[in-house]
Design a protein around this motif. Structure first.
Motif, PDB file in Angstrom:
ATOM      1  N   TYR A 190       0.785  -1.070   0.025  1.00 54.24           N
ATOM      2  CA  TYR A 190      -0.007  -0.079   0.137  1.00 54.24           C
ATOM      3  C   TYR A 190       0.864   1.241  -0.073  1.00 54.24           C
ATOM      4  O   TYR A 190       2.186   1.286   0.817  1.00 54.24           O
ATOM      5  CB  TYR A 190      -0.805  -0.016   1.217  1.00 54.24           C
ATOM      6  CG  TYR A 190      -1.699   1.399   1.324  1.00 54.24           C
ATOM      7  CD1 TYR A 190      -2.779   1.617   0.340  1.00 54.24           C
ATOM      8  CD2 TYR A 190      -1.170   2.445   2.156  1.00 54.24           C
ATOM      9  CE1 TYR A 190      -3.217   2.885   0.539  1.00 54.24           C
ATOM     10  CE2 TYR A 190      -1.752   3.469   2.260  1.00 54.24           C
ATOM     11  CZ  TYR A 190      -2.838   4.019   1.240  1.00 54.24           C
ATOM     12  OH  TYR A 190      -3.424   5.301   1.244  1.00 54.24           O
ATOM     13  N   GLY A 191       0.454   2.436  -0.781  1.00 53.99           N
ATOM     14  CA  GLY A 191       1.274   3.693  -0.759  1.00 53.99           C
ATOM     15  C   GLY A 191       0.294   4.647  -0.700  1.00 53.99           C
ATOM     16  O   GLY A 191      -0.670   4.556  -1.341  1.00 53.99           O
ATOM     17  N   GLY A 192       0.639   5.707  -0.064  1.00 50.80           N
ATOM     18  CA  GLY A 192      -0.303   7.004  -0.039  1.00 50.80           C
ATOM     19  C   GLY A 192      -0.503   7.306   1.473  1.00 50.80           C
ATOM     20  O   GLY A 192      -1.145   6.900   2.223  1.00 50.80           O
ATOM     21  N   SER A 193       0.596   8.314   1.471  1.00 52.03           N
ATOM     22  CA  SER A 193       0.460   9.108   2.970  1.00 52.03           C
ATOM     23  C   SER A 193       0.698   8.161   4.067  1.00 52.03           C
ATOM     24  O   SER A 193       0.091   8.265   5.087  1.00 52.03           O
ATOM     25  CB  SER A 193      -0.659   9.855   3.353  1.00 52.03           C
ATOM     26  OG  SER A 193      -0.563  10.918   2.103  1.00 52.03           O
ATOM     27  N   VAL A 194       1.634   6.776   4.000  1.00 50.01           N
ATOM     28  CA  VAL A 194       1.806   6.104   5.075  1.00 50.01           C
ATOM     29  C   VAL A 194       2.801   6.867   6.253  1.00 50.01           C
ATOM     30  O   VAL A 194       3.713   7.521   5.506  1.00 50.01           O
ATOM     31  CB  VAL A 194       2.537   4.843   4.398  1.00 50.01           C
ATOM     32  CG1 VAL A 194       2.802   3.861   5.699  1.00 50.01           C
ATOM     33  CG2 VAL A 194       1.631   3.976   3.747  1.00 50.01           C
ATOM     34  N   LYS A 195       2.328   6.828   7.244  1.00 51.62           N
ATOM     35  CA  LYS A 195       3.397   7.345   8.415  1.00 51.62           C
ATOM     36  C   LYS A 195       3.329   6.493   9.416  1.00 51.62           C
ATOM     37  O   LYS A 195       2.562   5.373   9.747  1.00 51.62           O
ATOM     38  CB  LYS A 195       2.330   8.844   9.029  1.00 51.62           C
ATOM     39  CG  LYS A 195       2.055   9.882   7.822  1.00 51.62           C
ATOM     40  CD  LYS A 195       3.198  10.903   7.602  1.00 51.62           C
ATOM     41  CE  LYS A 195       2.732  11.941   6.516  1.00 51.62           C
ATOM     42  NZ  LYS A 195       2.704  11.478   5.153  1.00 51.62           N
ATOM     43  N   PRO A 196       4.199   6.893  10.327  1.00 54.87           N
ATOM     44  CA  PRO A 196       4.287   5.936  11.566  1.00 54.87           C
ATOM     45  C   PRO A 196       3.095   5.721  12.273  1.00 54.87           C
ATOM     46  O   PRO A 196       2.866   4.796  12.856  1.00 54.87           O
ATOM     47  CB  PRO A 196       5.382   6.649  12.706  1.00 54.87           C
ATOM     48  CG  PRO A 196       6.165   7.661  11.563  1.00 54.87           C
ATOM     49  CD  PRO A 196       5.154   7.781  10.728  1.00 54.87           C
ATOM     50  N   ASP A 197       2.054   6.785  12.491  1.00 58.37           N
ATOM     51  CA  ASP A 197       0.860   6.667  13.329  1.00 58.37           C
ATOM     52  C   ASP A 197      -0.243   5.906  12.285  1.00 58.37           C
ATOM     53  O   ASP A 197      -1.329   5.284  12.922  1.00 58.37           O
ATOM     54  CB  ASP A 197       0.492   8.014  13.759  1.00 58.37           C
ATOM     55  CG  ASP A 197       0.083   8.806  12.668  1.00 58.37           C
ATOM     56  OD1 ASP A 197       0.404   8.553  11.434  1.00 58.37           O
ATOM     57  OD2 ASP A 197      -0.354  10.199  12.983  1.00 58.37           O
ATOM     58  N   ASN A 198      -0.134   5.547  11.038  1.00 57.58           N
ATOM     59  CA  ASN A 198      -1.162   4.749  10.325  1.00 57.58           C
ATOM     60  C   ASN A 198      -0.652   3.568  10.006  1.00 57.58           C
ATOM     61  O   ASN A 198      -1.277   2.498   9.380  1.00 57.58           O
ATOM     62  CB  ASN A 198      -1.958   5.591   9.424  1.00 57.58           C
ATOM     63  CG  ASN A 198      -0.987   5.922   8.276  1.00 57.58           C
ATOM     64  OD1 ASN A 198       0.213   5.469   8.038  1.00 57.58           O
ATOM     65  ND2 ASN A 198      -1.170   7.046   7.550  1.00 57.58           N
ATOM     66  N   ALA A 199       0.690   3.223   9.921  1.00 55.53           N
ATOM     67  CA  ALA A 199       1.239   1.886   9.597  1.00 55.53           C
ATOM     68  C   ALA A 199       0.750   0.705   9.974  1.00 55.53           C
ATOM     69  O   ALA A 199       0.477  -0.056   9.205  1.00 55.53           O
ATOM     70  CB  ALA A 199       2.843   2.051   9.604  1.00 55.53           C
ATOM     71  N   ASP A 200       0.733   0.837  11.435  1.00 54.39           N
ATOM     72  CA  ASP A 200       0.326  -0.472  11.955  1.00 54.39           C
ATOM     73  C   ASP A 200      -0.880  -0.912  11.519  1.00 54.39           C
ATOM     74  O   ASP A 200      -1.235  -2.154  11.235  1.00 54.39           O
ATOM     75  CB  ASP A 200       0.263  -0.441  13.497  1.00 54.39           C
ATOM     76  CG  ASP A 200       1.530  -0.425  14.096  1.00 54.39           C
ATOM     77  OD1 ASP A 200       2.244  -1.719  14.164  1.00 54.39           O
ATOM     78  OD2 ASP A 200       1.988   0.598  14.533  1.00 54.39           O
ATOM     79  N   SER A 201      -2.022  -0.163  11.442  1.00 55.24           N
ATOM     80  CA  SER A 201      -3.322  -0.448  11.116  1.00 55.24           C
ATOM     81  C   SER A 201      -3.445  -1.052   9.429  1.00 55.24           C
ATOM     82  O   SER A 201      -4.238  -1.784   9.265  1.00 55.24           O
ATOM     83  CB  SER A 201      -4.289   0.686  11.569  1.00 55.24           C
ATOM     84  OG  SER A 201      -3.924   1.825  10.721  1.00 55.24           O
ATOM     85  N   LEU A 202      -2.930  -0.267   8.600  1.00 51.99           N
ATOM     86  CA  LEU A 202      -2.716  -0.402   7.240  1.00 51.99           C
ATOM     87  C   LEU A 202      -2.237  -1.873   7.201  1.00 51.99           C
ATOM     88  O   LEU A 202      -2.743  -2.814   6.493  1.00 51.99           O
ATOM     89  CB  LEU A 202      -1.894   0.409   6.449  1.00 51.99           C
ATOM     90  CG  LEU A 202      -2.893   1.747   6.252  1.00 51.99           C
ATOM     91  CD1 LEU A 202      -2.064   3.021   5.918  1.00 51.99           C
ATOM     92  CD2 LEU A 202      -3.791   1.624   5.437  1.00 51.99           C
ATOM     93  N   LEU A 203      -1.007  -1.810   7.716  1.00 52.27           N
ATOM     94  CA  LEU A 203      -0.120  -3.168   7.519  1.00 52.27           C
ATOM     95  C   LEU A 203      -0.773  -4.367   8.142  1.00 52.27           C
ATOM     96  O   LEU A 203      -0.547  -5.667   7.963  1.00 52.27           O
ATOM     97  CB  LEU A 203       1.280  -3.183   8.296  1.00 52.27           C
ATOM     98  CG  LEU A 203       2.269  -2.104   7.323  1.00 52.27           C
ATOM     99  CD1 LEU A 203       3.436  -1.942   8.080  1.00 52.27           C
ATOM    100  CD2 LEU A 203       2.444  -2.653   5.677  1.00 52.27           C
TER     101      LEU A 203
END
Ligand code: PEP
Length: 235
Positions: A190-203
């Motif tokens: 996934y790509g699109g404004s991945v940041k430390p604070d949303n990485a866990d929930s996306l991954l």
């Protein structure tokens, strides 16, 4: 294993890239596959400074011919000679600003794979395509030109989420990834404004196999944090 790839776009010339790579190699990146994609001029220093680590170096684009009269282009053979591991193809900025079509992107992917590079093929709908309910149609068209290959992954990058701070919800990403995999059975980042604070929930989504990170990959601390999220998720 989760793959976290950094797309540095047109940032970090050789000096800055060297500084980043020297610091990156000191980080604990166990349990996650990491790739950095610097601009062409910084590839050599990145390859040199990351030698002996598990971190791969990728180009942000690649031509399909080994050599020829293609001013301004770089071939997969040349990248291989430099020790480069992979290449991104079809980034939405290439499609949007440089008129790259699905067919052209497919040629780039094919040439790179034939030369032995690992390839990240980017796809994604625009905001208006999504608003018109055309997301699946667009994704199907973009991904259908690729062929499955052990060295190939797709990056789902909704154009409206790139560099905008707008991130797809984990549910929306999961839905798009599952759809893409139903068309082409390969891992999907996934790509699109991945940041430390949303990485866990996306991954954490079952069909999100990693991330392609732009803005947040330019900063060592935030990139390393995203890599650690990647290591946590499948451990
Ligand atoms: C990208 O350029 O591939 C990207 C996902 O950018 P950002 O993370 O800044 O949205």
């Amino acid at each position: 294993m989760t793959l976290i790839a950094a797309n540095w776009k047109m940032y970090k010339g050789p000096a800055e890239a060297a500084e980043f790579c020297l610091a990156l190699r000191e980080q604990d990146l166990d349990g996650v596959n990491v790739v950095v994609a610097p601009p062409y001029v910084s590839l050599a220093v990145a390859v040199q400074l990351l030698a002996g680590t598990e971190i791969g170096v990728a180009a942000q684009n690649v031509h399909w011919e080994p050599e020829g009269a293609y001013t301004g282009e770089i071939s997969a053979t040349m990248l291989r000679e430099l020790g480069v591991y992979g290449a991104i193809v079809g980034h939405s900025e290439r499609r949007q600003y440089f008129g790259e079509t699905d067919e052209l992107v497919a040629s780039r992917a094919r040439g790179a794979l034939e030369a032995g590079l690992f390839v990240i093929g980017c796809v994604g709908e625009t905001e208006s395509e999504r608003a018109q309910g055309k997301t699946e149609e667009v994704l199907r068209r973009q991904v259908s030109v690729f062929e499955p290959d052990d060295n190939f992954v797709v990056a789902y990058e909704p154009v409206w989420a790139i560099g905008t701070g707008k991130t797809a919800t984990p549910e929306l990403a999961q839905e798009a990834h599952a759809f893409l995999k139903s068309v082409l059975d390969v891992p999907v980042l996934y790509g699109g404004s991945v940041k430390p604070d949303n990485a866990d929930s996306l991954l954490a989504q079952p069909d999100v196999d990693g991330a392609l990170v732009g803005g947040a990959s330019l900063d060592l601390e935030s990139f390393t944090e995203i890599c650690r999220a990647g290591a946590r998720i499948r451990s």
